[in-house]
Design a protein around this motif. Structure first.
Motif, PDB file in Angstrom:
ATOM      1  N   HIS A  85       0.818  -1.208  -0.139  1.00 12.77           N
ATOM      2  CA  HIS A  85       0.165  -0.132   0.017  1.00 12.77           C
ATOM      3  C   HIS A  85       0.745   1.344   0.088  1.00 12.77           C
ATOM      4  O   HIS A  85       0.493   2.220   0.239  1.00 12.77           O
ATOM      5  N   TRP A  97       3.450   2.816  -5.904  1.00  9.66           N
ATOM      6  CA  TRP A  97       2.694   2.885  -6.942  1.00  9.66           C
ATOM      7  C   TRP A  97       2.886   4.114  -8.017  1.00  9.66           C
ATOM      8  O   TRP A  97       2.807   3.942  -9.063  1.00  9.66           O
ATOM      9  N   ALA A 136      -4.674   0.956  -7.711  1.00 10.48           N
ATOM     10  CA  ALA A 136      -3.884   1.379  -6.454  1.00 10.48           C
ATOM     11  C   ALA A 136      -4.385   2.379  -5.475  1.00 10.48           C
ATOM     12  O   ALA A 136      -4.344   2.646  -4.278  1.00 10.48           O
TER      13      ALA A 136
END
Length: 815
Positions: A496, A501, A524
């Motif tokens: 996360h 990302w 994402a």
């Protein structure tokens, strides 16, 4: 007439003394405490006299000879005291000690443990006719010394040097010859005689011949004799016969021998006589042609010199050159360390850590990388293990990093690499250690990637290391697929992480794979507000307005307090009015401004402290033609955010755009009184000054109040440019970009100036600009760089566009 004298009745003395009898008797009743507390009677008769004597002693002066004064001339403190006509007793004492040095040396005799050659050399350098102002008096002193102590060589040497400094060379030779006769067993006086007769080679040979009769064991004299003779081998043999224990003479003999076999014979004889001479053993080992012979001599040398690290080091180098076996080399070094630590009763000590590091550097320069690595690794590991109980981890790391940086500066990368390798093993979870290590290997890409892989084994959740590794794969190795794999692997440990990302999305967009980038955003964004509004920006760039609107509405339901989502919502409705206002556009208000205003208004309710939302709301009202409402909006924003000087800046600019100069000036004065340290307010106030002198003084005050803010530096550069003072303008622009290299507005102004006035130097300017890694400051720069149409543009394209935008600002018109 006879004068009649009055009769005076005189009482006897006993009557006066009787008057004190009662007082004397009362003294018997005084206690011991009363006696102790009686006050002392001051010496009133001599007090003033003592004060006069003390004052006279403080003002007392002494006459000094010129030789002392000239000797004190080199001392700063003494110069000051002489000029001020105040006596410096400390300096006088120091000069007196200097003059009595000859007598002290004479009393010390020949037993003083000093380096006579260095001592005499220092005396030679100190003699100068400029310093000796009273030559006759100095000669008299030395004459007295020679007479009272004729068998002290130094008296004759100094006397000869005195005459030599006075360019009386015959007198100098006569004195030194007399000194040689009286001190036949002193090598110093004979060596001085050789030096003084340096222009007479024949005389020198006679002198050395006579000197060696009385000083046959003097190595220095034999070396001088070797230097004078043409048939040096004969003299060397005689010297060795007289001094068989001199390693220097044996070295000279070996150096004169042309045949390798004869050299070996000489060295074998030499080490048998002087087995403690490390240099002779090393010469013998280096001269041996066969490996077995070298090993044999190394064994013999270690037998006689077990605590010599030079012999052990020679064995390590021999092993590396012969086999390159790292295990054997390391075993040899560990044996050397243990042997050097044995026999604690001896005075010999092995090298310390810094000395070993210097030896490792020498090994690297001589082409022995294994020796270099093993020495550095072993010594540092032992040093760190001994300090772990007494020092903090950060202190140990800092010391090792300094040593590695010194090695890099000295061009010893292998030593630095070994230091960082030890640190990374000792402290594998310390990110700073790995950053230093990767910084060292940045030019060796394969080795750099190995370091990254090793670092990530122990720091798999380090966002920074994953991103640096992926960037190196992409940009340094041009391996896009490898970079994608690295980022995908990173998401396995930190699924996360926003930065990972975003790096993955940036890699996809940079390679033109927008479909993949869109899919990454959808996968994402989840609960990340940052990824959410960046996704909206990406959709706007792709021209997917409907999808962008839907995503904004959905995002605002999940993140109602997100300022940037509210901004995106208003910008989707129409073009960005911010740029229009800056450019001073007179175009008609575009369609959708009313919807945009509602979006910004809703945003200010959710985010009342957002500067951008309040500013855009006022600009939208201005474009709609409702200037009164725009002023009211800014006033309301100021009431809710009294600590934001940028709102006052927006208010001043609003009045400027409406050509209300008086209101703008009044607003700038009010803002400056509230925010005297704000560079943004000063940049609005200064152009509104009516007089040039007032503006000039204002710029000085601005620098003082803002602590030399880079914005003020850039503003002053623009003013000098407008006044035609181009050299000064460039200086101030240069100061601005150096003070804040991340501010794109400064670079844009500097670029515009260079382009117009110094186009021939643009190449060097652009090279300096490209070296700046991150530019993320500057009002116009951020507005341009974050515009949807500039989503894929590099910083050079943004620089050109910001340059054009800045030149259109009314504040800087007139250039």
């Amino acid at each position: 007439m006879t004068r009649i004298k009055p009769e005076v009745e005189v009482e006897p003395e006993t009557q006066i003394s009787d008057q004190f009898n009662d007082l004397k008797r009362s003294l018997a009743t005084v206690s011991a405490d009363q006696w102790a507390n009686l006050p002392e009677v001051g010496d009133l008769t001599r007090r003033n006299k003592r004060q006069r004597q003390l004052l006279q002693s403080q003002q007392r002066s002494y006459a000094m000879p010129d030789s002392i004064l000239s000797g004190l001339a080199s001392s700063t403190a003494t110069e000051t005291s002489i000029v001020d006509e105040e006596t410096d007793f400390e300096s006088i004492s120091r000069a007196r000690d200097q003059m009595l040095g000859h007598q002290l040396d004479r009393n010390a005799g020949e037993t003083a443990s000093v380096d006579s050659a260095a001592y005499l050399q220092a005396d030679t350098e100190s003699f100068s006719t400029d310093e000796i102002s009273d030559m006759q008096k100095t000669r008299s002193i030395f004459r007295s010394l020679r007479k009272t102590a004729p068998h002290v060589p130094r008296n004759w040497i100094m006397s000869a040097r005195l005459e030599e400094s006075a360019r009386k060379y015959d007198a100098a030779r006569r004195l030194i010859n007399e000194g040689c006769l009286l001190n036949k067993f002193s090598e110093d006086v004979w060596m001085e005689s050789l030096r003084i007769h340096g222009s007479q080679p024949k005389q020198q040979k006679l002198i050395i011949s006579e000197a060696l009769k009385f000083n046959g064991s003097s190595v220095r004299l034999w070396q001088a004799a070797i230097a004078l003779e043409t048939e040096k081998s004969r003299v060397v043999r005689k010297a060795i016969e007289a001094n068989p224990g001199s390693s220097e003479l044996w070295k000279a003999a070996v150096g004169l021998e042309p045949a390798a076999a004869n050299k070996t014979k000489l060295l074998r004889k030499a080490v048998s006589l002087i087995p403690q001479s490390i240099d002779l053993w090393l010469m013998l080992i280096d001269g041996a042609e066969e490996l077995e012979a070298k090993k044999q001599w190394l064994g013999e040398a270690r037998k006689y010199n077990p605590r010599s690290h030079e012999i052990w080091l020679a064995a390590m180098k021999l092993e590396e050159g012969a086999t390159g076996n790292e295990v054997k080399i390391e075993r040899l070094f560990n044996m050397a360390i243990r042997r050097l630590e044995m026999e604690e009763g001896t005075n010999t000590q092995g090298p310390d850590k810094d000395t070993w590091i210097a030896i490792a550097m020498e090994c690297e320069s001589l082409g022995f990388p294994l020796c270099c690595e093993i020495i550095t690794r072993t010594v540092l590991e032992r040093d760190i293990s001994s300090k772990n109980y007494t020092m903090e981890e950060e202190s140990i790391i800092a010391d090792c990093v300094i040593a590695a940086q010194n090695a890099v500066e000295g061009d010893y990368p292998q030593v630095a690499r070994s230091i960082y390798a030890v640190l990374s093993r000792q402290y594998p979870t310390n990110i700073d250690v790995w950053l230093h290590y990767t910084g060292l290997e940045r030019r060796d890409i394969p080795r750099l990637h190995q370091v990254f892989q090793e670092a990530l084994k122990f720091n798999s959740e380090s966002e920074l290391l994953w991103l640096m590794y992926a960037k190196s794969r992409w940009q340094d190795a041009n391996d896009v697929t490898g970079a994608e794999q690295v980022l995908q692997e990173a998401l396995g440990f930190i699924p996360h992480n926003e930065e990972v990302w975003l790096a993955k999305i940036k890699l996809a967009t940079a390679t033109g794979d927008f479909t993949k980038a869109k899919a990454f955003f959808a996968e994402a964004r989840g609960t990340s507000v940052r990824l959410w509004y960046k996704n909206v920006h990406f959709l706007r760039f792709m021209g997917m307005r409907k999808e962008a609107e839907t995503l904004v509405e959905e995002g605002l339901r999940k993140f109602p307090g997100c300022e940037k989502l509210h901004l995106q919502r208003g910008q989707i409705e129409t073009e960005d009015p911010y740029a229009k206002a800056i450019e001073g556009s007179s175009a008609q208000p575009p369609h959708g401004l009313a919807s945009a205003r509602n979006a910004y208004l809703a945003g200010t309710k959710q985010c009342p402290s957002s500067l951008a939302l309040w500013t855009l709301l006022a600009l939208t009202d201005e474009h709609l033609g409702v200037v009164i409402r725009a002023r009211s909006t800014l006033d309301q924003a100021i009431l809710k955010n009294p600590t934001l000087p940028e709102l006052w800046v927006a208010k001043i600019r609003l009045e400027n755009r409406q050509n209300n100069v008086k209101q703008a000036r009044a607003a700038s004065v009010a803002a400056l009184s509230k925010f005297p340290h704000s560079a943004a307010v000063w940049c609005e106030y200064l152009p509104l000054c009516e007089k040039a002198s007032q503006r000039k003084n204002g710029m000085m005050d601005a620098l003082l109040k803002t602590g030399n803010s880079s914005r003020i530096l850039c503003f002053i550069g623009v003013q000098f440019w407008k006044d035609g003072k181009f050299t000064k303008a460039r200086t101030w622009f240069d100061r601005a970009v150096k003070a804040d290299p991340a501010n794109g507005d400064h670079w844009a102004w500097y670029y515009t100036f260079m382009q117009q006035k110094l186009g021939g130097e643009m190449e060097s300017f652009m090279a300096e600009f490209e070296q700046v890694e991150l530019i993320n400051e500057g009002e116009c720069w951020n507005a341009t760089a974050k515009a949807v149409e500039n989503y894929m543009k590099d910083k050079t394209a943004v620089l050109i566009q910001v340059s054009q935008l800045l030149r259109s600002q009314s504040v800087y018109q007139g250039i």
